[in-house]
Design an enzyme around this catalytic site. Sequence first.
Site, short mmCIF file in Angstrom:
data_model
loop_
_atom_site.label_atom_id
_atom_site.label_comp_id
_atom_site.label_asym_id
_atom_site.label_seq_id
_atom_site.Cartn_x
_atom_site.Cartn_y
_atom_site.Cartn_z
N ASP A 521 0.83 -1.20 0.00
CA ASP A 521 0.00 0.00 0.00
C ASP A 521 0.86 1.25 0.00
O ASP A 521 2.00 1.23 0.44
CB ASP A 521 -0.89 0.03 1.25
CG ASP A 521 -1.99 -1.02 1.17
OD1 ASP A 521 -2.23 -1.51 0.06
OD2 ASP A 521 -2.59 -1.33 2.21
N ASP A 523 1.00 3.67 1.92
CA ASP A 523 0.93 4.35 3.22
C ASP A 523 2.12 3.93 4.08
O ASP A 523 3.01 3.23 3.62
CB ASP A 523 -0.40 4.05 3.91
CG ASP A 523 -0.57 2.57 4.20
OD1 ASP A 523 0.39 1.81 3.95
OD2 ASP A 523 -1.64 2.17 4.67
N ASP A 525 2.42 1.90 6.67
CA ASP A 525 2.58 0.46 6.87
C ASP A 525 3.17 -0.20 5.63
O ASP A 525 4.03 -1.07 5.72
CB ASP A 525 1.23 -0.18 7.19
CG ASP A 525 0.88 -0.03 8.66
OD1 ASP A 525 1.76 0.43 9.42
OD2 ASP A 525 -0.26 -0.35 9.03
#
Length: 692
Positions: A521, A523, A525
Amino acid sequence: MPKKKETSKETEKGNNAKRNTVKNSYNAQQITVLEGLDPVRKRPGMYIGSTGPQGLHHLIWEVMDNSFDEAMAGYGNEITLRLLPDNMVAIEDHGRGIPVDLHPQYKVSALELVLTKLHAGGKFGGGGYKVSGGLHGVGVSVVNALSIYLKAEVKRDGQLWVQEYERGIPKAKVKLVGSAKGTGTTITFCPDETIFETTEFNFQTILDHLRQQAYLTKGIKLIMSDERIVNQPSVYAFYFEGGVASYVRHINHGKEEKHKNVFYVHKLDEATDVEVEIAVQYTGEYHESVHCFANNITNPEGGMHLSGFRSALTRELNNYARAKNILKEKDQNLSGDDVHEGLTAIISVKIKEPQFEGQTKAKLGNPEARTAVETVFGETFRIYLEEHPQDAEAIIGKCLLAAEARRAARAARDTVLRKGAFEGLTLPGKLADCSSKDPSLSEIFIVEGDSAGGSAKQGRNREYQAILPLRGKILNVERARLDKMLANNEIKSLVIALGTNIGEGFDISNLRYDKIVIMTDADVDGAHIRTLLLTLFYRYFPDLIHKGHIYIAQPPLYRVNIGKAFQYAYNDEEKQQVIDKLIQDAGKGKKVLAKIVEKEEQTDVSEEESETEEMEVSGVKVNIQRYKGLGEMNPGQLWETTMDPETRVMKLVTIEDAERADEVFDVLMGADVAPRKRFIQTHAKTVKNLDV
Ligand code: 0RA
């Protein structure tokens, strides 16, 4: 090309003063003219690697290499680089100054020849070291060819000479403009914006390069000042008396030092005429940090100097441990792997005619470098161990511990092997394998999370694309060791799927997929998991990186919808372009860009909550969907944006990328708490939701 041949006696003495005497006999006659600069402007990439930011900065390295050559030959110990407004840069040294006398045959100043002809320079062949390997050493004329403006100022024999050029063409003859104290050259240039993608120099890139070069040329002071904002200059100076020993201290800063004294040697190997400079210190880390250089050029893939170092290191540690009765049993030996753990070393050689090999010309091929390093390092490291018994015992203690851990790891692996887990017999259940059995056609996507894994499984081409979903944070590879890692289910699945095995059993010929694609992803994380995976590959599967098997998928960040038309955007800049284009296509207003930017800034604050953004521009409704996770895309979208070989863009992971990930990883996960805090504080704006 006329060679200024040194007598063997002078070479044997390795006496710089003698070398300099030879070099001083230089005059314009020794310059060999090859050709003009047209080829450089036609095919710049051939000379500086690329016309991107790297190539742009190469111009600076090129000029500085010449200044370094002078400094290393004993002329001048200070080099100053100034970043000036309008993308100008000035580099001043206190070398001999480029010769200005008339060339008897060409009837022009040597300065003009050096600046306007390819490979015109008396510095080629024999005498002193030159920084010429890989792309370096192409000559200042290349810089001149690729600059809209360049000025060369030379101080020689009490006089100041100047010549200016435009795109490599002299504006006038070399002019005597006055008297001067001392000697030296100043090159001021402005890169040609019709050649380069960008002509803006990056302060940090230059600063990092200068710091590294300063470590590698001890006793030379490098000054950098950023004067692009008038009246607010920032000045940095690097000067490391300790040479590469300072470099090792810098790398080990904040880590647990296993012994107090950094080993250091700087010596000319007389038999081979190779200059060797090495520093070594062990830390409490599990991995090694060894960096090799030849003529100040980094060799990420090592080469002959590295292999000479490795064999001498292993040999001397074994000899010492045996002589002191630390290794008692006859067949007990420290292996190469045992002596690597926690090792920090800089290996720097200066060599007359360096030969570079390997995919990226990043490997030193001269066999004499191996002999030189093995002899010089072996002899002096033996004495160091004898003279510093406390250090010696600490090092060997660390190696024995590593040996013990490796035995445990082997036992653990053998157990797993006996169970057949790594034989490729039982592929992990969550792997959705491809149907093709031809590794050269096959790809595996390592996908974060089960939901994205589901989309990827449905969207893929099952013929040649395999999907392996990974759950959670894989494992802290930094602190974990091979034996512990093998027990981790996520790592196990990955290793089995790849087919190569891990550690000593690694065999790339069993690799089941040509492309290994990390798909996470966009983001924090996702970035974290990507860092973990890159670190894992860097530490345990470096060959997969070197051979170009590891990729990072580039999913889009936005989908911009206007009416029925839509387009994906992969970054913010592209988002603007896409909006602009779609509005134009819609046949409406043109000058909308500024308005959108304004609107965007207003909505920025609430961006966290809003997944889609609506706006109206010149009566056109624009809808922007921001993808926070791969799971938000349906299988079809994921395929067309990220997985379809016809349309996708993937980033090939280089060893430098992985190295950087490794460093970030150290900061995020390593034992030292202080730098970790610092990272988080200084990046607080960009790092949201970091679970610490
Ligand atoms: C040609 C010959 C010599 C030095 C140089 C070029 C030279 C080039 C640059 C570029 C930046 N700084 C530089 N300093 C020197 C040898 C000079 C001699 O033997 O006198």
